[in-house]
Scaffold this motif. Sequence first.
Motif, PDB file in Angstrom:
ATOM      1  N   SER A  13       0.853  -1.188   0.000  1.00  0.00           N
ATOM      2  CA  SER A  13       0.000   0.000   0.000  1.00  0.00           C
ATOM      3  C   SER A  13       0.883   1.231   0.000  1.00  0.00           C
ATOM      4  N   GLU A  14       0.476   2.238  -0.779  1.00  0.00           N
ATOM      5  CA  GLU A  14       1.180   3.512  -0.794  1.00  0.00           C
ATOM      6  C   GLU A  14       0.144   4.617  -0.657  1.00  0.00           C
ATOM      7  N   GLY A  15       0.319   5.449   0.370  1.00  0.00           N
ATOM      8  CA  GLY A  15      -0.588   6.557   0.590  1.00  0.00           C
ATOM      9  C   GLY A  15       0.058   7.885   0.242  1.00  0.00           C
ATOM     10  N   VAL A  16      -0.747   8.784  -0.328  1.00  0.00           N
ATOM     11  CA  VAL A  16      -0.289  10.119  -0.689  1.00  0.00           C
ATOM     12  C   VAL A  16      -1.297  11.121  -0.125  1.00  0.00           C
ATOM     13  N   CYS A  17      -0.804  12.168   0.541  1.00  0.00           N
ATOM     14  CA  CYS A  17      -1.668  13.232   1.052  1.00  0.00           C
ATOM     15  C   CYS A  17      -2.161  14.079  -0.111  1.00  0.00           C
ATOM     16  N   GLY A  19      -5.104  16.395   0.489  1.00  0.00           N
ATOM     17  CA  GLY A  19      -5.986  17.416   1.047  1.00  0.00           C
ATOM     18  C   GLY A  19      -5.611  17.641   2.492  1.00  0.00           C
ATOM     19  N   LYS A  20      -6.467  18.370   3.212  1.00  0.00           N
ATOM     20  CA  LYS A  20      -6.159  18.657   4.623  1.00  0.00           C
ATOM     21  C   LYS A  20      -5.803  17.364   5.363  1.00  0.00           C
ATOM     22  N   LEU A  21      -6.717  16.423   5.389  1.00  0.00           N
ATOM     23  CA  LEU A  21      -6.450  15.116   5.988  1.00  0.00           C
ATOM     24  C   LEU A  21      -6.850  13.978   5.046  1.00  0.00           C
ATOM     25  N   ARG A  22      -7.121  14.317   3.809  1.00  0.00           N
ATOM     26  CA  ARG A  22      -7.496  13.297   2.819  1.00  0.00           C
ATOM     27  C   ARG A  22      -6.234  12.642   2.276  1.00  0.00           C
ATOM     28  N   ASN A  23      -6.320  11.331   2.113  1.00  0.00           N
ATOM     29  CA  ASN A  23      -5.230  10.533   1.555  1.00  0.00           C
ATOM     30  C   ASN A  23      -5.778   9.694   0.417  1.00  0.00           C
ATOM     31  N   GLU A  24      -4.934   9.378  -0.531  1.00  0.00           N
ATOM     32  CA  GLU A  24      -5.270   8.395  -1.556  1.00  0.00           C
ATOM     33  C   GLU A  24      -4.302   7.238  -1.372  1.00  0.00           C
ATOM     34  N   VAL A  25      -4.855   6.087  -1.027  1.00  0.00           N
ATOM     35  CA  VAL A  25      -4.053   4.912  -0.730  1.00  0.00           C
ATOM     36  C   VAL A  25      -4.232   3.904  -1.864  1.00  0.00           C
ATOM     37  N   THR A  26      -3.138   3.612  -2.543  1.00  0.00           N
ATOM     38  CA  THR A  26      -3.170   2.630  -3.626  1.00  0.00           C
ATOM     39  C   THR A  26      -2.676   1.303  -3.079  1.00  0.00           C
ATOM     40  N   ASN A  27      -3.548   0.316  -3.142  1.00  0.00           N
ATOM     41  CA  ASN A  27      -3.240  -1.034  -2.677  1.00  0.00           C
ATOM     42  C   ASN A  27      -2.975  -1.916  -3.882  1.00  0.00           C
ATOM     43  N   THR A  28      -1.870  -2.614  -3.858  1.00  0.00           N
ATOM     44  CA  THR A  28      -1.533  -3.564  -4.912  1.00  0.00           C
ATOM     45  C   THR A  28      -1.419  -4.945  -4.302  1.00  0.00           C
ATOM     46  N   ALA A  29      -2.250  -5.858  -4.780  1.00  0.00           N
ATOM     47  CA  ALA A  29      -2.166  -7.257  -4.368  1.00  0.00           C
ATOM     48  C   ALA A  29      -1.194  -7.946  -5.312  1.00  0.00           C
ATOM     49  N   HIS A  30      -0.227  -8.635  -4.736  1.00  0.00           N
ATOM     50  CA  HIS A  30       0.752  -9.378  -5.520  1.00  0.00           C
ATOM     51  C   HIS A  30       0.464 -10.874  -5.518  1.00  0.00           C
ATOM     52  N   ALA A  31      -0.079 -11.406  -4.426  1.00  0.00           N
ATOM     53  CA  ALA A  31      -0.371 -12.835  -4.337  1.00  0.00           C
ATOM     54  C   ALA A  31      -1.500 -13.024  -3.323  1.00  0.00           C
ATOM     55  N   PRO A  32      -2.414 -13.915  -3.541  1.00  0.00           N
ATOM     56  CA  PRO A  32      -2.487 -14.938  -4.579  1.00  0.00           C
ATOM     57  C   PRO A  32      -3.147 -14.463  -5.867  1.00  0.00           C
ATOM     58  N   PHE A  33      -3.447 -13.175  -5.956  1.00  0.00           N
ATOM     59  CA  PHE A  33      -3.997 -12.589  -7.177  1.00  0.00           C
ATOM     60  C   PHE A  33      -3.325 -11.249  -7.376  1.00  0.00           C
ATOM     61  N   GLN A  34      -3.521 -10.647  -8.538  1.00  0.00           N
ATOM     62  CA  GLN A  34      -2.930  -9.343  -8.817  1.00  0.00           C
ATOM     63  C   GLN A  34      -4.039  -8.349  -9.142  1.00  0.00           C
ATOM     64  N   VAL A  35      -4.025  -7.245  -8.416  1.00  0.00           N
ATOM     65  CA  VAL A  35      -4.959  -6.161  -8.677  1.00  0.00           C
ATOM     66  C   VAL A  35      -4.423  -4.910  -7.991  1.00  0.00           C
ATOM     67  N   THR A  36      -4.741  -3.753  -8.559  1.00  0.00           N
ATOM     68  CA  THR A  36      -4.376  -2.481  -7.948  1.00  0.00           C
ATOM     69  C   THR A  36      -5.636  -1.634  -7.864  1.00  0.00           C
ATOM     70  N   ARG A  37      -5.884  -1.090  -6.668  1.00  0.00           N
ATOM     71  CA  ARG A  37      -7.050  -0.237  -6.456  1.00  0.00           C
ATOM     72  C   ARG A  37      -6.660   0.919  -5.553  1.00  0.00           C
ATOM     73  N   MET A  38      -7.279   2.076  -5.788  1.00  0.00           N
ATOM     74  CA  MET A  38      -7.057   3.236  -4.939  1.00  0.00           C
ATOM     75  C   MET A  38      -8.286   3.420  -4.049  1.00  0.00           C
ATOM     76  N   LEU A  39      -8.036   3.623  -2.767  1.00  0.00           N
ATOM     77  CA  LEU A  39      -9.088   3.911  -1.803  1.00  0.00           C
ATOM     78  C   LEU A  39      -8.740   5.219  -1.091  1.00  0.00           C
ATOM     79  N   PRO A  40      -9.649   6.186  -1.116  1.00  0.00           N
ATOM     80  CA  PRO A  40      -9.380   7.429  -0.398  1.00  0.00           C
ATOM     81  C   PRO A  40      -9.774   7.297   1.067  1.00  0.00           C
ATOM     82  N   THR A  41      -9.089   8.026   1.929  1.00  0.00           N
ATOM     83  CA  THR A  41      -9.495   8.141   3.331  1.00  0.00           C
ATOM     84  C   THR A  41      -9.532   9.621   3.685  1.00  0.00           C
TER      85      THR A  41
END
Length: 163
Positions: A13-17, A19-41
Motif C-alpha cells: 500500500s502507498e498513501g499520498v496526502c 488534502g487537509k487530511l485526505r489521503n489516496e491509498v493505492t493497494n496492490t495485491a501481488h499474491a495470490p492474485f494481482q490487482v491495484t485499487r485506490m481507496l481514499p481516506t
Amino acid sequence: MADNRLFEVVFESEGVCVGKLRNEVTNTAHAPFQVTRMLPTDEGPFQGGDDTSPTPLEFFLTGLVGCLMTQIRVFAKRGRIDVRALTVNCRAHWEAVSDPEVPYAARPVGFAIDIALESDAPEERVRALVDGARRGCFVEATLAQPNDITHTLRLNAGDPVAI
C-alpha cells in the motif's frame, strides 16, 4: 518440520496526502492474485478533515467484518453447509490516552463480534464453521497475535533509516 503453506497473501500500500487530511491509498495485491485499487481516506471535522470519504478506522472495520463474512461463506461452501442468511456486527472500542510526547496515544480496548447465521446444519457443525472462518480470516488472525511492525523514515528524499 514440513512446509504446510498453501498460498501466500502479499499486498503493498502507498498513501499520498491530497488534502487537509485526505489521503489516496493505492493497494496492490501481488499474491495470490494481482490487482491495484485506490481507496481514499479522510477524517471528519472532529480531527480537522472534510469528511469526503471513509476514515481509516472505517476501512479497518470493513476489512475485519468483510473478511470474516467471506471466510464463513467460503468455508461453508467447501464444507457443504447451507447458509441462508448471514449478518456480522462488530463493536470496536479504542481510547485515546495521555502521552507527554504527542497529543494522544491510541489504545485498543477490545472487539465484540456478533454473528447471526441461518442454517439447517447442526449447531456443532456451524460452531466448527465459524471457528475455522475465524482462523482463516487474515484480518482477525492478525489482531489475535502480537505483530512486529517495522518503520523506516526517508527524510527529504534521503536514505531510509529505521525508526
